[in-house]
Write a protein that holds these residues in place. Structure first.
Motif, PDB file in Angstrom:
ATOM      1  N   THR A   1       7.371  -0.373  -2.887  1.00  0.00           N
ATOM      2  CA  THR A   1       6.540   0.924  -4.094  1.00  0.00           C
ATOM      3  C   THR A   1       7.598   1.780  -3.596  1.00  0.00           C
ATOM      4  O   THR A   1       8.193   2.724  -3.300  1.00  0.00           O
ATOM      5  CB  THR A   1       5.569   1.029  -3.085  1.00  0.00           C
ATOM      6  N   VAL A   2       7.758   2.642  -4.978  1.00  0.00           N
ATOM      7  CA  VAL A   2       8.307   4.087  -5.626  1.00  0.00           C
ATOM      8  C   VAL A   2       7.916   4.217  -6.467  1.00  0.00           C
ATOM      9  O   VAL A   2       6.766   4.135  -7.679  1.00  0.00           O
ATOM     10  CB  VAL A   2       9.741   3.288  -6.492  1.00  0.00           C
ATOM     11  N   GLU A   3       7.631   5.537  -5.726  1.00  0.00           N
ATOM     12  CA  GLU A   3       6.761   6.294  -6.456  1.00  0.00           C
ATOM     13  C   GLU A   3       7.403   7.372  -7.171  1.00  0.00           C
ATOM     14  O   GLU A   3       9.261   8.231  -6.780  1.00  0.00           O
ATOM     15  CB  GLU A   3       5.896   8.082  -5.546  1.00  0.00           C
ATOM     16  N   LEU A   4       7.594   7.787  -8.634  1.00  0.00           N
ATOM     17  CA  LEU A   4       8.236   8.469  -9.719  1.00  0.00           C
ATOM     18  C   LEU A   4       8.080   9.810 -10.069  1.00  0.00           C
ATOM     19  O   LEU A   4       6.695   9.752  -9.932  1.00  0.00           O
ATOM     20  CB  LEU A   4       8.953   6.975 -10.593  1.00  0.00           C
ATOM     21  N   ASP A   5       8.948  10.496 -10.443  1.00  0.00           N
ATOM     22  CA  ASP A   5       8.015  12.172 -10.953  1.00  0.00           C
ATOM     23  C   ASP A   5       8.145  11.832 -12.407  1.00  0.00           C
ATOM     24  O   ASP A   5       7.935  10.344 -12.632  1.00  0.00           O
ATOM     25  CB  ASP A   5       9.192  13.265 -10.742  1.00  0.00           C
ATOM     26  N   ASP A   6       7.553  12.347 -12.902  1.00  0.00           N
ATOM     27  CA  ASP A   6       7.194  13.105 -14.760  1.00  0.00           C
ATOM     28  C   ASP A   6       8.470  12.044 -15.638  1.00  0.00           C
ATOM     29  O   ASP A   6       8.400  11.517 -16.533  1.00  0.00           O
ATOM     30  CB  ASP A   6       6.425  14.284 -14.692  1.00  0.00           C
ATOM     31  N   ASN A   7       9.838  12.511 -14.620  1.00  0.00           N
ATOM     32  CA  ASN A   7      10.879  11.456 -15.321  1.00  0.00           C
ATOM     33  C   ASN A   7      11.615  10.467 -15.065  1.00  0.00           C
ATOM     34  O   ASN A   7      12.192   9.751 -15.302  1.00  0.00           O
ATOM     35  CB  ASN A   7      12.164  12.902 -15.157  1.00  0.00           C
ATOM     36  N   ASN A   8      10.863   9.837 -14.197  1.00  0.00           N
ATOM     37  CA  ASN A   8      11.165   8.500 -13.526  1.00  0.00           C
ATOM     38  C   ASN A   8      12.229   8.598 -13.301  1.00  0.00           C
ATOM     39  O   ASN A   8      12.513   7.279 -12.848  1.00  0.00           O
ATOM     40  CB  ASN A   8      11.335   7.528 -14.531  1.00  0.00           C
ATOM     41  N   ILE A   9      12.307   9.453 -11.882  1.00  0.00           N
ATOM     42  CA  ILE A   9      12.692   9.530 -11.373  1.00  0.00           C
ATOM     43  C   ILE A   9      12.299   8.977  -9.740  1.00  0.00           C
ATOM     44  O   ILE A   9      11.165  10.088  -8.934  1.00  0.00           O
ATOM     45  CB  ILE A   9      13.481  11.412 -10.601  1.00  0.00           C
ATOM     46  N   PRO A  10      13.474   8.865  -8.796  1.00  0.00           N
ATOM     47  CA  PRO A  10      11.877   7.870  -7.453  1.00  0.00           C
ATOM     48  C   PRO A  10      11.829   9.068  -6.346  1.00  0.00           C
ATOM     49  O   PRO A  10      12.500  10.070  -6.505  1.00  0.00           O
ATOM     50  CB  PRO A  10      12.975   7.298  -6.830  1.00  0.00           C
ATOM     51  N   GLU A  11      10.750   9.064  -6.173  1.00  0.00           N
ATOM     52  CA  GLU A  11      10.140  10.396  -4.870  1.00  0.00           C
ATOM     53  C   GLU A  11       9.902   9.954  -3.433  1.00  0.00           C
ATOM     54  O   GLU A  11      10.450  10.265  -2.064  1.00  0.00           O
ATOM     55  CB  GLU A  11       8.779  11.343  -5.107  1.00  0.00           C
ATOM     56  N   LYS A  12       9.747   8.655  -3.739  1.00  0.00           N
ATOM     57  CA  LYS A  12       9.693   7.834  -2.611  1.00  0.00           C
ATOM     58  C   LYS A  12       9.748   6.444  -2.616  1.00  0.00           C
ATOM     59  O   LYS A  12       9.519   6.184  -3.742  1.00  0.00           O
ATOM     60  CB  LYS A  12       7.934   8.167  -2.118  1.00  0.00           C
ATOM     61  N   ILE A  13      10.348   5.542  -2.004  1.00  0.00           N
ATOM     62  CA  ILE A  13      10.035   4.578  -1.641  1.00  0.00           C
ATOM     63  C   ILE A  13      10.150   3.886  -0.221  1.00  0.00           C
ATOM     64  O   ILE A  13      10.639   4.168   0.796  1.00  0.00           O
ATOM     65  CB  ILE A  13      12.146   4.279  -2.127  1.00  0.00           C
ATOM     66  N   ASP A  14       8.996   3.257  -0.153  1.00  0.00           N
ATOM     67  CA  ASP A  14       8.487   2.636   0.723  1.00  0.00           C
ATOM     68  C   ASP A  14       8.556   1.050   0.412  1.00  0.00           C
ATOM     69  O   ASP A  14       8.506   0.309  -0.277  1.00  0.00           O
ATOM     70  CB  ASP A  14       7.132   2.678   0.867  1.00  0.00           C
ATOM     71  N   TRP A  15       8.851  -0.238   1.664  1.00  0.00           N
ATOM     72  CA  TRP A  15       8.858  -1.011   1.856  1.00  0.00           C
ATOM     73  C   TRP A  15       8.259  -1.796   3.073  1.00  0.00           C
ATOM     74  O   TRP A  15       8.106  -0.761   4.443  1.00  0.00           O
ATOM     75  CB  TRP A  15       9.996  -1.007   1.553  1.00  0.00           C
ATOM     76  N   ASN A  16       7.988  -2.898   2.876  1.00  0.00           N
ATOM     77  CA  ASN A  16       7.206  -4.266   3.737  1.00  0.00           C
ATOM     78  C   ASN A  16       7.574  -5.324   3.941  1.00  0.00           C
ATOM     79  O   ASN A  16       7.732  -5.776   2.715  1.00  0.00           O
ATOM     80  CB  ASN A  16       5.300  -3.781   4.134  1.00  0.00           C
ATOM     81  N   ALA A  17       7.552  -5.779   4.855  1.00  0.00           N
ATOM     82  CA  ALA A  17       8.521  -7.293   5.042  1.00  0.00           C
ATOM     83  C   ALA A  17       7.287  -8.165   5.609  1.00  0.00           C
ATOM     84  O   ALA A  17       7.010  -7.179   7.165  1.00  0.00           O
ATOM     85  CB  ALA A  17       9.813  -7.232   5.049  1.00  0.00           C
ATOM     86  N   THR A  18       7.075  -8.952   6.059  1.00  0.00           N
ATOM     87  CA  THR A  18       6.422 -10.077   6.700  1.00  0.00           C
ATOM     88  C   THR A  18       6.819 -10.059   8.293  1.00  0.00           C
ATOM     89  O   THR A  18       6.011 -10.460   9.500  1.00  0.00           O
ATOM     90  CB  THR A  18       5.703 -11.594   5.939  1.00  0.00           C
ATOM     91  N   ASP A  19       8.022 -10.138   8.040  1.00  0.00           N
ATOM     92  CA  ASP A  19       8.823 -10.046   8.997  1.00  0.00           C
ATOM     93  C   ASP A  19       9.955  -8.835  10.356  1.00  0.00           C
ATOM     94  O   ASP A  19      10.291  -8.904  10.435  1.00  0.00           O
ATOM     95  CB  ASP A  19       9.814 -11.780   9.551  1.00  0.00           C
ATOM     96  N   LYS A  20       9.687  -7.840   9.769  1.00  0.00           N
ATOM     97  CA  LYS A  20      10.027  -6.966   9.865  1.00  0.00           C
ATOM     98  C   LYS A  20       9.584  -6.458  11.171  1.00  0.00           C
ATOM     99  O   LYS A  20       8.460  -6.097  11.881  1.00  0.00           O
ATOM    100  CB  LYS A  20       9.581  -5.517   8.804  1.00  0.00           C
ATOM    101  N   ALA A  21      10.053  -5.678  11.707  1.00  0.00           N
ATOM    102  CA  ALA A  21       9.969  -5.054  13.257  1.00  0.00           C
ATOM    103  C   ALA A  21       9.941  -4.172  12.962  1.00  0.00           C
ATOM    104  O   ALA A  21       9.729  -2.696  12.808  1.00  0.00           O
ATOM    105  CB  ALA A  21      11.618  -4.945  13.800  1.00  0.00           C
ATOM    106  N   GLY A  22       8.852  -3.604  14.063  1.00  0.00           N
ATOM    107  CA  GLY A  22       6.786  -2.278  13.482  1.00  0.00           C
ATOM    108  C   GLY A  22       6.528  -2.835  13.093  1.00  0.00           C
ATOM    109  O   GLY A  22       6.972  -3.828  11.848  1.00  0.00           O
TER     110      GLY A  22
END
Length: 111
Positions: free
Chosen positions: A11-32
């Motif tokens: 999931t990428v959150e963008l500002d008004d100029n489409n610049i990434p402000e936050k990148i989140d990720w998840n995976a079914t076999d991710k540690a944690g």
């Protein structure tokens, strides 16, 4: 038919100029547990029909130049390992490792 499936979400959150402000990720076999945050990502996928690489390179506003240099270096090191594991091209992988050492020296990254 494969019965085991894994899922990766980004999931990428963008500002008004489409610049990434936050990148989140998840995976079914991710540690944690739960969603993880990152400042940058390189995603490459092989299109067998077009015989071409599709790629997505993103980084947030908070990613510093110094962090990006280290991220590039670590990515290049990983690519050398992957090349050797996938193709058994030991000599070329070693050449890539030599380049990563040169890269780290020129970018003034302490290994």
């Amino acid at each position: 038919m494969a019965q085991n499936k894994k899922e990766i979400s980004i999931t990428v959150e963008l500002d008004d100029n489409n610049i990434p402000e936050k990148i989140d990720w998840n995976a079914t076999d991710k540690a944690g547990e739960g969603i993880a945050n990152c400042k940058a990502m390189f995603l490459s996928m092989w299109d067998p029909e077009k015989q071409d690489t599709l790629r997505l390179d993103l980084w947030t506003k908070e990613m510093t130049k110094e962090e990006m240099k280290v991220f590039f270096h670590q990515t290049l090191v990983t690519m050398a390992e992957t090349l050797e594991n996938a193709t058994e091209e030991e000599a070329m992988a070693e050449d890539m490792r030599d380049f990563t050492a040169y890269f780290a020296e020129k970018m003034e990254i302490v290994e």
